[in-house]
Scaffold this motif. Sequence first.
Motif, short mmCIF file in Angstrom:
data_model
loop_
_atom_site.label_atom_id
_atom_site.label_comp_id
_atom_site.label_asym_id
_atom_site.label_seq_id
_atom_site.Cartn_x
_atom_site.Cartn_y
_atom_site.Cartn_z
N THR A 87 18.97 6.08 -22.17
CA THR A 87 19.84 5.42 -23.14
C THR A 87 19.85 6.17 -24.46
O THR A 87 20.89 6.60 -24.95
N LEU A 88 18.66 6.36 -25.03
CA LEU A 88 18.52 7.07 -26.30
C LEU A 88 17.99 8.48 -26.10
O LEU A 88 17.64 9.16 -27.06
N LEU A 89 17.94 8.92 -24.86
CA LEU A 89 17.36 10.20 -24.50
C LEU A 89 18.42 11.15 -23.96
O LEU A 89 19.46 10.71 -23.44
N THR A 90 18.15 12.45 -24.05
CA THR A 90 19.08 13.45 -23.51
C THR A 90 19.05 13.49 -21.99
O THR A 90 19.99 13.97 -21.35
N GLY A 91 17.99 13.01 -21.41
CA GLY A 91 17.83 13.00 -19.96
C GLY A 91 16.58 12.22 -19.61
O GLY A 91 15.87 11.71 -20.49
N MET A 92 16.29 12.11 -18.33
CA MET A 92 15.08 11.42 -17.92
C MET A 92 13.85 12.20 -18.37
O MET A 92 13.85 13.43 -18.35
N PRO A 93 12.79 11.51 -18.79
CA PRO A 93 11.57 12.20 -19.23
C PRO A 93 10.97 13.03 -18.10
O PRO A 93 11.16 12.73 -16.92
N THR A 94 10.24 14.07 -18.47
CA THR A 94 9.50 14.85 -17.49
C THR A 94 8.07 14.34 -17.44
O THR A 94 7.55 13.79 -18.41
N LEU A 95 7.43 14.54 -16.29
CA LEU A 95 6.07 14.05 -16.07
C LEU A 95 5.18 15.20 -15.68
O LEU A 95 5.54 16.02 -14.83
N SER A 96 4.02 15.26 -16.29
CA SER A 96 3.08 16.34 -15.99
C SER A 96 2.56 16.24 -14.57
O SER A 96 2.67 15.20 -13.92
N ASP A 97 1.98 17.34 -14.08
CA ASP A 97 1.49 17.38 -12.70
C ASP A 97 0.43 16.32 -12.42
O ASP A 97 0.35 15.80 -11.30
N ASP A 98 -0.38 16.00 -13.43
CA ASP A 98 -1.42 14.99 -13.23
C ASP A 98 -0.90 13.57 -13.43
O ASP A 98 -1.64 12.59 -13.34
N LYS A 99 0.41 13.44 -13.71
CA LYS A 99 1.10 12.15 -13.86
C LYS A 99 0.56 11.33 -15.03
O LYS A 99 0.63 10.09 -15.03
N LEU A 100 0.04 12.02 -16.03
CA LEU A 100 -0.54 11.32 -17.17
C LEU A 100 0.22 11.54 -18.48
O LEU A 100 -0.06 10.85 -19.46
N THR A 101 1.15 12.47 -18.51
CA THR A 101 1.88 12.74 -19.74
C THR A 101 3.39 12.77 -19.49
O THR A 101 3.88 13.54 -18.68
N TYR A 102 4.10 11.90 -20.21
CA TYR A 102 5.56 11.87 -20.18
C TYR A 102 6.08 12.57 -21.42
O TYR A 102 5.61 12.32 -22.54
N SER A 103 7.06 13.44 -21.23
CA SER A 103 7.65 14.17 -22.36
C SER A 103 9.11 13.75 -22.52
O SER A 103 9.88 13.74 -21.55
N PHE A 104 9.49 13.40 -23.75
CA PHE A 104 10.80 12.82 -24.04
C PHE A 104 11.56 13.67 -25.06
O PHE A 104 10.95 14.28 -25.95
N GLU A 105 12.88 13.65 -24.95
CA GLU A 105 13.74 14.25 -25.96
C GLU A 105 14.81 13.25 -26.35
O GLU A 105 15.60 12.80 -25.51
N LEU A 106 14.87 12.88 -27.62
CA LEU A 106 15.87 11.95 -28.11
C LEU A 106 17.23 12.63 -28.26
O LEU A 106 17.31 13.83 -28.54
N LYS A 107 18.29 11.86 -28.07
CA LYS A 107 19.61 12.35 -28.41
C LYS A 107 19.64 12.72 -29.90
O LYS A 107 19.04 12.02 -30.72
N ASP A 108 20.33 13.76 -30.21
CA ASP A 108 20.40 14.21 -31.60
C ASP A 108 21.45 13.41 -32.37
O ASP A 108 22.56 13.20 -31.88
N GLY A 109 21.10 12.94 -33.54
CA GLY A 109 22.07 12.31 -34.43
C GLY A 109 22.39 10.87 -34.15
O GLY A 109 23.34 10.32 -34.74
N VAL A 110 21.64 10.19 -33.28
CA VAL A 110 21.86 8.76 -33.04
C VAL A 110 21.50 8.00 -34.32
O VAL A 110 20.45 8.23 -34.92
#
Length: 530
Positions: A87-110
């Motif tokens: 919704t407020l992100l450029t795409g679905m978050p990525t998940l690290s190999d150990d499934k412990l870290t989610y990385s997010f990118e917000l849409k620019d200028g919202v």
Amino acid sequence: MKRKYLSLLLAVVMLVTCMTACGGAGTEDSSTEQTAGSGEKILRVATQDPQVPLDMQLNTYSNIMKVTDNITESLLTTNSDGSLEPTLLTGMPTLSDDKLTYSFELKDGVKFHNGAVLTSNDVKYSLERLVKKLKMASLMDKVEGYDAFFNGEADEMTGIEIVDDTHFNIHMSEVYTPFLSVLSTPYCAIYPAEACEAAGDSWGMTELYGTGPFMLKSYQTGVGVELVKNPDWHNGDVKLDGIKYTFIDDSNTGLLEYQKGNIDVVYMDASLYPTYANSDIKDEIHTFEPFGGYYMSFNVKDIPEVKVREAITYAIDRKALCESVLFGTATPASDFLQKGLIGYTDSLEQFEYNPEKAKELLAEAGYPNGYDLRVTVNTKYPTTLTIATALQAQMKEAGINVEVEQVDSSAWTDMKANGGVTCGISNWYVDYNDPDSMLYPVSDGHSDLNSSFWHNDEFKQLMIDGVQTDDETERQAIYQRADEILTHEDFAVAMLYNETLFYLKKPYVTGFEVTSTYRTMFANTDIVTE
């Protein structure tokens, strides 16, 4: 803090929003003319007065959510089919190999409605505020640093890491695969940090800024809420110019207002459905089936014998309960998970009313002369009393003598906390489209909320395994087995029914539906006057 216990309150609000009407073509014409004549497309919705701030981090009532869903947004959205989309992100978050870290990118200028630009700091502030406000705090309990922050031993949740204005990471203390679904809930709405903090107690009353398609114009308890179109919505233009929510607590008044053409959308109590199912407004009645339902909860300290709990299960005439007591608006259920949730299966036995078998089971358990059962209900919720009274008559045929104990909300809360409820009538609805959310109230460590005290080692491990894999086939097997243990082996609960809920919508209102998680969003709604 138990994150989902308050969903019971949400479900009850769903039941008591009883407004409907009957009207013909003349009513529709007058309403259409009024809307068109105003020069604006204003959707008019009837709802109950929450009498509290419009803030889902403070209060979990569904009548608040019906408003705030159109003002505030979370990072992700759960679609009606259960899929997630950013919704407020450029795409679905990525998940690290150990499934412990989610990385997010917000849409620019919202932008928020006050003109402030959305940044990672607003995300961190909002999720930490959720924890501080306590109501749904443990939605974040798998985030690294939660315990220290919740207990006041730290000033921040260390697991929410700001990289820059549009990038952030969330580090988990353990693998929890439903986490992205959690982030899609209205409790995880993102607020502008500076404005929200400055507003203090006014937030949700006179000030509420989100990033959604509509902006708060006014909120008056006892009157209603007015929203206007957000001209800078990041997801494009909306067709409505605004939404007007009118607070109508009395069902008869709501019926008259819909009949007069003063309301476009109104929720209808299931008890009224038979009256209007064949009326001239039958085509204006729409349904949705929330994920959840009603069940009998057992205190296994008071009822330790599995065969007694099994006997009670067979002493319930679910079909009669649904058809006669609930006006044909519910579906008998023997499983905790229902169709549409991972783990549902149609292979488990669907319990038929069998008082003779119930008697045999009681005799095997050492009660050949019958069994006395105390069922406690909270008088605040009349539906539970109706159910308990019906069960009292049904179970008599099986030799089970039911005493219906009525207590007020204060006594109910104390009795629940102290294990004083031998058997209660409970209901539960998911906060997000996942079996973990549905099975939460009976999972180990939380079943004491229902005075259950039930524990099963295999079930506990399955609940752990279920949130540590994202393989749907594996999760299907895990939760199917968990439900089997809960409802067909240990008989820790006796499922009763799943509901169908109703709302009326004028024919000229198009482009929206109420989802199984009770989300009501009007971003795609239009009023067609031709």
